[in-house]
Design a protein around this motif. Structure first.
Motif: not given
Lengths: 140, 109
Positions: A3-4, A69-70, A73-75, A130-131
C-alpha cells in the motif's frame, strides 16, 4: 502490492495543493479520522514548504519526491530533495510563546507524526522520514 | 485563495476564501501591507470561507498584526472555522489576536 504511492513534484509552491490532496487520500485509505487527516495534511505540506524554502532556497524548478506507505504499524511519509543539507537545529523550532512570524512549521510536523528524522545516510540532499503510528481503537 | 476587500460601516473587511498556503500567502501579504501602509485604523479579516491555512499564512497575519500595532491600528479576525481555530489555539496565537464570531461583534468591540 504494497500500500504505497509516490509523487514527484516540481519545487514550486503551486504544487503543494497536489501534495495535500494525495496525503489526504492516502490517510483516508489508512483509516484516519478527519481531525487526523487535517493534522497529517498540514504537516506534510509544511515539510515540503521547508524543502522549497530552505533546501532549494526558493528555486522552483527542482524536484521533490514524496513517498507514502501504509503499514500495519501506521502511516509513513518520506520526503526527498537534492538541495542543501537541513540544519538539524531547524527541527527544534521556536518556542510557541515567542510570538513572531515563522518557526511554527516544525511544531505542526511534530504534532502530527511520532517519528520525525532526517536520514544521515543520504549523501546529497535530504531524506525526511515521518511516521505516524496507528492508535489502538476501542472494540477492535 | 480569493481575496475580496469590502466596506463595512467605514471599515475595511478582507474577505478570504479557499486555501492560504505558501503559494497564496505572498499575495495576501501584499494586499494586507497595502492597507497597513495606509495606516488604516481598523482591519477586519473574514475567515468564514477559508478552508486551509499553513504556517506561512499564520506568519502573514502575525506580521500584519505587528505592522498595525506599530501605529495603534487594530486587526481583528472573525468567523474562523473550527479546524483553523485549532491551529491558532495550538500555536497560542488565540491569546495574541482579537478573534470574534461574526462581523458585528468584531466591529462593535
Amino acid at each position: 502490492m504494497k500500500d504505497s504511492a509516490v509523487i514527484i513534484i516540481p519545487s514550486h509552491p503551486r504544487y503543494l495543493s497536489v501534495v495535500r490532496a494525495v496525503t489526504v487520500r492516502m490517510g483516508e485509505l489508512c483509516g484516519m479520522a478527519d481531525a487526523e487527516l487535517e493534522d497529517v495534511k498540514l504537516a506534510v505540506d509544511e515539510a515540503c514548504s521547508n524543502v522549497i524554502k530552505y533546501a532549494y532556497g526558493g528555486n522552483t524548478d527542482k524536484r521533490i519526491v514524496v513517498r507514502f506507505k501504509i503499514t500495519q504499524k501506521g502511516f509513513e511519509v518520506v520526503i526527498e530533495d537534492s538541495g542543501l543539507k537541513a540544519d538539524i537545529d531547524s527541527l527544534k523550532g521556536r518556542s510557541l510563546s515567542d510570538v513572531r512570524p515563522g518557526g511554527l512549521g516544525i511544531h505542526l510536523i511534530r504534532r502530527a507524526f511520532d517519528v520525525v528524522d532526517f536520514d544521515d545516510k543520504k549523501k546529497r540532499g535530504n531524506r525526511l522520514r515521518l511516521i505516524r503510528y496507528m492508535k489502538e481503537k476501542n472494540g477492535d | 485563495m480569493e481575496i475580496e476587500i469590502v466596506d463595512y460601516k467605514g471599515a475595511n473587511v478582507v474577505v478570504l476564501s479557499g486555501d492560504i498556503d505558501m503559494y497564496s500567502s505572498p499575495i495576501l501579504r501584499k494586499q494586507l501591507m497595502l492597507l497597513i501602509d495606509k495606516k488604516v485604523p481598523l482591519l477586519l479579516i473574514d475567515f468564514k470561507a477559508v478552508s486551509y491555512i499553513d504556517s506561512s499564512g499564520i506568519a502573514t497575519f502575525v506580521e500584519g498584526l505587528k505592522g498595525m500595532m506599530s501605529y495603534g491600528g487594530r486587526l481583528k479576525l472573525l468567523g474562523i472555522p473550527e479546524g483553523i481555530m485549532e491551529i491558532f489555539n495550538f500555536s497560542k496565537l488565540d491569546r495574541v489576536f482579537e478573534i470574534y464570531g461574526n462581523i458585528d461583534d468584531a466591529f462593535n468591540n
